[in-house]
Design a protein around this motif. Structure first.
Motif, short mmCIF file in Angstrom:
data_model
loop_
_atom_site.label_atom_id
_atom_site.label_comp_id
_atom_site.label_asym_id
_atom_site.label_seq_id
_atom_site.Cartn_x
_atom_site.Cartn_y
_atom_site.Cartn_z
N GLY A 104 0.83 -1.22 0.00
CA GLY A 104 0.00 0.00 0.00
C GLY A 104 0.85 1.26 0.00
O GLY A 104 0.61 2.19 -0.78
N LEU B 242 -6.93 -6.06 -4.14
CA LEU B 242 -5.77 -6.92 -3.96
C LEU B 242 -6.24 -8.33 -3.64
O LEU B 242 -6.77 -8.58 -2.56
CB LEU B 242 -4.85 -6.39 -2.86
CG LEU B 242 -3.73 -5.43 -3.29
CD1 LEU B 242 -2.65 -6.15 -4.11
CD2 LEU B 242 -4.25 -4.26 -4.10
N TYR C 19 4.53 -14.27 -4.51
CA TYR C 19 5.35 -14.10 -3.31
C TYR C 19 6.07 -12.75 -3.38
O TYR C 19 6.96 -12.55 -4.20
CB TYR C 19 6.38 -15.25 -3.19
CG TYR C 19 7.15 -15.11 -1.91
CD1 TYR C 19 6.67 -15.68 -0.74
CD2 TYR C 19 8.31 -14.35 -1.85
CE1 TYR C 19 7.34 -15.50 0.46
CE2 TYR C 19 8.99 -14.16 -0.66
CZ TYR C 19 8.50 -14.74 0.49
OH TYR C 19 9.15 -14.55 1.67
N ILE C 20 5.64 -11.83 -2.50
CA ILE C 20 6.23 -10.48 -2.49
C ILE C 20 6.94 -10.28 -1.15
O ILE C 20 6.41 -10.65 -0.10
CB ILE C 20 5.13 -9.39 -2.66
CG1 ILE C 20 4.26 -9.68 -3.90
CG2 ILE C 20 5.75 -7.99 -2.73
CD1 ILE C 20 4.98 -9.65 -5.23
N1 LIG Z 1 3.05 -9.68 0.44
C1 LIG Z 1 2.60 -10.65 -0.32
O1 LIG Z 1 3.35 -11.55 -0.71
C2 LIG Z 1 1.14 -10.67 -0.77
C3 LIG Z 1 0.76 -11.71 -1.60
C4 LIG Z 1 -0.54 -11.77 -2.02
C5 LIG Z 1 -1.45 -10.79 -1.66
N2 LIG Z 1 -1.06 -9.78 -0.84
C6 LIG Z 1 -2.08 -8.80 -0.44
O2 LIG Z 1 -1.61 -7.48 -0.68
C7 LIG Z 1 -2.15 -6.59 0.31
C8 LIG Z 1 -1.00 -5.84 1.01
O3 LIG Z 1 -0.13 -6.79 1.58
P1 LIG Z 1 1.25 -6.41 2.28
O4 LIG Z 1 2.15 -7.54 2.03
O5 LIG Z 1 1.65 -5.04 1.89
O6 LIG Z 1 0.81 -6.47 3.81
P2 LIG Z 1 1.32 -5.64 5.06
O7 LIG Z 1 0.92 -6.46 6.24
O8 LIG Z 1 2.73 -5.23 4.91
O9 LIG Z 1 0.40 -4.33 4.98
C9 LIG Z 1 -1.00 -4.39 5.14
C10 LIG Z 1 -1.51 -3.05 5.66
O10 LIG Z 1 -2.92 -3.18 5.88
C11 LIG Z 1 -3.22 -2.55 7.10
N3 LIG Z 1 -4.45 -3.09 7.72
C12 LIG Z 1 -4.62 -4.31 8.25
N4 LIG Z 1 -5.85 -4.39 8.79
C13 LIG Z 1 -6.45 -3.19 8.58
C14 LIG Z 1 -7.72 -2.64 8.92
N5 LIG Z 1 -8.62 -3.37 9.59
N6 LIG Z 1 -8.00 -1.37 8.58
C15 LIG Z 1 -7.09 -0.62 7.92
N7 LIG Z 1 -5.86 -1.08 7.58
C16 LIG Z 1 -5.56 -2.35 7.89
C17 LIG Z 1 -2.01 -2.86 7.98
O11 LIG Z 1 -1.95 -2.01 9.11
C18 LIG Z 1 -0.88 -2.67 7.01
O12 LIG Z 1 -0.42 -1.34 6.97
C19 LIG Z 1 -2.98 -7.47 1.26
O13 LIG Z 1 -4.32 -7.41 0.90
C20 LIG Z 1 -2.41 -8.85 1.03
O14 LIG Z 1 -3.34 -9.86 1.34
C21 LIG Z 1 0.24 -9.70 -0.38
#
Ligand SMILES: NC(=O)c1ccc[n+]([C@@H]2O[C@H](COP(=O)([O-])OP(=O)(O)OC[C@H]3O[C@@H](n4cnc5c(N)ncnc54)[C@H](O)[C@@H]3O)[C@@H](O)[C@H]2O)c1
Length: 439
Positions: free
Chosen positions: A216, A330, A377-378
């Motif tokens: 984000g 996402l 996978y990120i």
């Molecule tokens: N990192 C990966 O490999 C990956 C893979 C597939 C999908 N995704 C998806 O991408 C998106 C971002 O993932 P990321 O890796 O940056 O995760 P992250 O955990 O680093 O960041 C997620 C953000 O969402 C916020 N958040 C969580 N609950 C919340 C709520 N109730 N209200 C407001 N904000 C809230 C958190 O505080 C955090 O800042 C997610 O939807 C995740 O499922 C990530």
């Protein structure tokens, strides 16, 4: 944590030991504002049906070199839109068998295909679908050289002006972690405003949920870099991070839980001129196999990842989203393939695909597009806490044999919310390095 196999020191050490570990290609990433000048002179071999020749002139106008005989090539573009039969499919064999070895590392392949139509015969339909299997297999063959392959199925009569920006995206650095994808291009939501590749988000207002960190936060920076005014939303606990980020990109923030029913009103209050870009990004994991999963794990994941996005999208579709707006949800490859210990998460992420498909249908009347982005996978805080071998499997079991960076997702989002991508709606775009998991 960075991918340890990408570190120069590690690579040197492995080479010294003579270990048979496949060292992935170093991917060249987008690091600055979009500037087509940076891609001038890229050598492209273009062949196939008529779309190809129209595309050739627009690519040349934009500085690409499309002359024959200039190998090695940076890209191969093949127009397979005339393929209608098994005999026609042989054209793919002829073109790629002859040219695949003439490509540079880190090159790009785009295959343009027709779109299956209602009047298609059994052979027409299966031949068009066969192109998608060909391109996915090709992506797995060339991925270890850092070469990406995409197949674009194009609706008949879609103007080249709407096809070019999408082909351009797939020929250049911002799409570096996307491979093996099949996307449909249609005229359902196309607009003619600002199809230029630069400054594409100037004058747009964007909201990113879960914007304080990870994907984000990176997306916020990239959208702001291309001219958007960005509002980041995250939980009140993340207010300090939100404040710092918003100040650094001349944006704004909302410190609120996304499940709070007052979020949509707050967004409308912050955007008196309406919202142009909505990114449903906030997401969490609470992993347990179904037998061991507690009810609160189930509820929390479904509420944060899906219910909150449904409420926000629904409310803003009714009031708050401008004509020609773009919505992104996402998702995840876990939502496509399913994952052990993630029945709650996979359900929420598959649900996100359904949400975007329906939002695209509802939004089409106002030329609003909606697409799901499914990261593989990120390397973020979310994946950092996984066990070492799970992390390694996530990275290596993909065509490009490595994990992605938050900026790979951010660049994809940036493009798919830009006017140049309006021919893409109701699609799932995997940004996963060609992960072997799922379709
Ligand atoms: N990192 C990966 O490999 C990956 C893979 C597939 C999908 N995704 C998806 O991408 C998106 C971002 O993932 P990321 O890796 O940056 O995760 P992250 O955990 O680093 O960041 C997620 C953000 O969402 C916020 N958040 C969580 N609950 C919340 C709520 N109730 N209200 C407001 N904000 C809230 C958190 O505080 C955090 O800042 C997610 O939807 C995740 O499922 C990530």
């Amino acid at each position: 944590m960075a991918d340890w196999l990408q570190k120069k020191g590690t690579q040197k050490f492995i080479k010294t030991l003579g270990l048979p570990l496949p060292i992935p290609s170093t991917l060249k990433r987008q690091t600055e504002v979009i500037n087509p000048e940076n891609w001038k002179g890229k050598k492209i071999l273009l062949d196939g049906a008529s779309l190809g020749s129209n595309l050739s002139s627009i690519l040349e106008q934009n500085g690409f070199a499309t002359q024959q005989g200039t190998e090695p090539f940076d890209a191969l573009v093949y127009d397979a839109s005339s393929i209608q039969s098994i005999a026609d499919l042989k054209k793919l064999y002829d073109f790629f068998n002859g040219n695949i070895r003439k490509m540079n590392r880190g090159g790009r392949i785009v295959i343009l295909a027709g779109m299956p139509t209602d009047g298609a015969t059994l052979e027409n339909q299966s031949s068009i679908e066969a192109i998608t299997g060909f391109s996915r297999a090709l992506s797995k063959e060339v991925g270890k050289r850092g070469v990406n392959v995409q197949c674009l199925q194009i609706e008949n009569n879609l103007a080249i002006a709407h096809i070019f920006p999408i082909v351009h995206f797939f020929l250049t650095e911002p799409s570096v972690y996307i491979t093996g994808q099949v996307l449909q291009l249609s005229s359902k939501a196309v607009v003619t405003e600002n199809l230029s590749l630069t400054n594409s988000l100037k004058g747009k207002t964007a909201l990113i949920t879960g914007g304080a960190r990870g994907i984000g936060a990176e997306t916020a920076k990239v959208l702001a870099r291309e001219g958007a005014k960005v509002i980041v939303l995250d939980i009140p606990k993340a207010e300090e991070d939100l404040k710092t980020l918003a100040a650094s990109i001349d944006g704004d923030y909302i410190a609120m839980d996304v499940t709070d029913t007052g979020v949509a009103n707050k967004v409308r209050e912050k955007c008196p001129n309406g919202l142009d870009i909505l990114i449903n990004n906030a997401g969490i994991t609470r992993d347990k196999t179904i037998a061991k999963m507690t009810e609160d794990y189930w509820d929390l994941v479904l509420n944060v990842n899906l219910k909150a996005s449904i409420q926000l999208t629904d409310s803003l579709l009714q009031s708050g989203l401008n004509e020609g707006a773009s919505i992104i949800g996402l998702s995840s490859i876990s939502g496509i393939a399913g994952n052990v210990g993630q029945t709650n998460y996979s359900a929420s992420k598959a649900g996100m695909i359904g949400l975007m498909e329906k939002a695209a249908e509802i939004g089409a009347a106002k030329k609003i597009t909606a697409n799901a982005i499914a990261p593989g996978y990120i390397e973020t805080k979310m994946t950092e806490k996984l066990p070492f071998f799970v992390k390694e499997a996530g990275r290596r079991l993909s065509s490009l044999a490595q994990g992605g960076a938050p900026q790979d997702i951010a660049e994809a989002i940036r493009f798919f919310v830009s006017p140049g991508a309006k021919a893409i709606t109701a699609q799932v775009i995997r940004v996963c390095g060609g992960s072997f998991i799922g379709r």
